[in-house]
Design an enzyme around this catalytic site. Sequence first.
Site, PDB file in Angstrom:
ATOM      1  N   GLU A  18       0.831  -1.205   0.000  1.00 24.93           N
ATOM      2  CA  GLU A  18       0.000   0.000   0.000  1.00 24.93           C
ATOM      3  C   GLU A  18       0.864   1.252   0.000  1.00 24.93           C
ATOM      4  O   GLU A  18       1.876   1.342   0.692  1.00 24.93           O
ATOM      5  CB  GLU A  18      -0.920   0.033   1.217  1.00 24.93           C
ATOM      6  CG  GLU A  18      -1.786   1.307   1.264  1.00 24.93           C
ATOM      7  CD  GLU A  18      -2.883   1.246   2.290  1.00 24.93           C
ATOM      8  OE1 GLU A  18      -3.776   0.375   2.126  1.00 24.93           O
ATOM      9  OE2 GLU A  18      -2.856   2.028   3.257  1.00 24.93           O
ATOM     10  N   ARG A  30       7.680   3.957   2.196  1.00 22.31           N
ATOM     11  CA  ARG A  30       9.092   3.638   2.434  1.00 22.31           C
ATOM     12  C   ARG A  30       9.346   2.214   1.964  1.00 22.31           C
ATOM     13  O   ARG A  30       8.439   1.398   1.896  1.00 22.31           O
ATOM     14  CB  ARG A  30       9.427   3.780   3.917  1.00 22.31           C
ATOM     15  CG  ARG A  30       9.141   5.170   4.487  1.00 22.31           C
ATOM     16  CD  ARG A  30       9.359   5.187   5.987  1.00 22.31           C
ATOM     17  NE  ARG A  30       8.950   6.449   6.581  1.00 22.31           N
ATOM     18  CZ  ARG A  30       8.908   6.669   7.892  1.00 22.31           C
ATOM     19  NH1 ARG A  30       9.274   5.719   8.733  1.00 22.31           N
ATOM     20  NH2 ARG A  30       8.516   7.845   8.372  1.00 22.31           N
TER      21      ARG A  30
END
Length: 370
Positions: A67, A329
């Site tokens: 996601e 990230r």
Amino acid sequence: MVNQVHCTDSNGPLAKYESSGTSSSGGDSSKESSRCSTPLLDSDRTDRLREKMRHRMESGDRWFSLEFFPPRTASGAVNLISRFDRMGAGGPLFIDVTWHPAGDPGSDKETSSMMIASTAVNYCGLESVLHITCCNQSKEKISQHLIKAKKLGLKNIMALRGDPIGNEWEEEAGGFSYATDLVKHVRCEFEDYFDICVAGYPTGHPEAKSYEEDLRHLKEKVDAGADFIVTQLFFRSETFLKFLKDCRAIGITCPIVPGIFPIQGYQSLRQLVKLSKLEVPEEIKEVMEPIKDNDAAIRNYGIDQAVEMCKVLLHSGEVPGLHFYTLNREVATMEVLRRLGLWLEDPRSGPLQKSTHCPCMSIRTEDLRL
């Protein structure tokens, strides 16, 4: 097989918007405006996400998904697309892109949810799921977004109520207040075109009267036409496994994918927990508190904790795939996947795949305006 929901009004919002058109090109007929603008991307819908998921489950081939959220700046969008390329090399089954009502998510801006998801499909070749929420939208506006998504080649939707913009949920005139109604609307207006994902809450939705009531609402979403479930994050494997057992007990048979959040920072965890209204277990607090100012130590602990939890889930025999909340990230999520043996080193490196793979890292800002 997906549950079909029949419209009571054959001249509903979809017919109106398809005849008027929603793209800047204009002049499209109703038939043309409902056609995928990128026919090479399996526009005949023979290779659906739910079928890919089913095949993986039947073969015992474990998988993962990722996601992301839309960035705030154009340069951030370019960086995110570069990250798609790097993380796409690991072989995710799909990615999903969140929907933020305050950020003009359905617009043509390079930072919008719509354009980020479209770029992931059309430039990076990634199966993508676009979040759509009920928040601050009429059903006509939702239909416009879905028509646009279809024309851009997007085939999968995560149907959510969404978080309120303020402290309390406010009903939108002519809109929806529950994800179940949104799922029904998508099925009514677009029949079986979109594969639909909905959210599950392993500890119950924070606004539900009880855990059992929330399970009943989840079943309503599935009965309305949802194809699979992705859960909110949790911190203990047993929390998800109990939730899964309880879902099966009330007749929810579709795939249920656990949402995994590798802890990457003390402050980011506090913020996420505040937004999701979850409680961090004491054993995690006790480890994190003495190292809260050491980012590397926190990240290493988060990776270890996520790996151990995922191992229990995968070894249970009940969990074929994992969904990772990346916070845009890559380091922690990639390391967890490598330790689990789920990360592939560029599955698209063969001659056939490579010929169709676009070098996302060279995309310019103007290229995002599809």
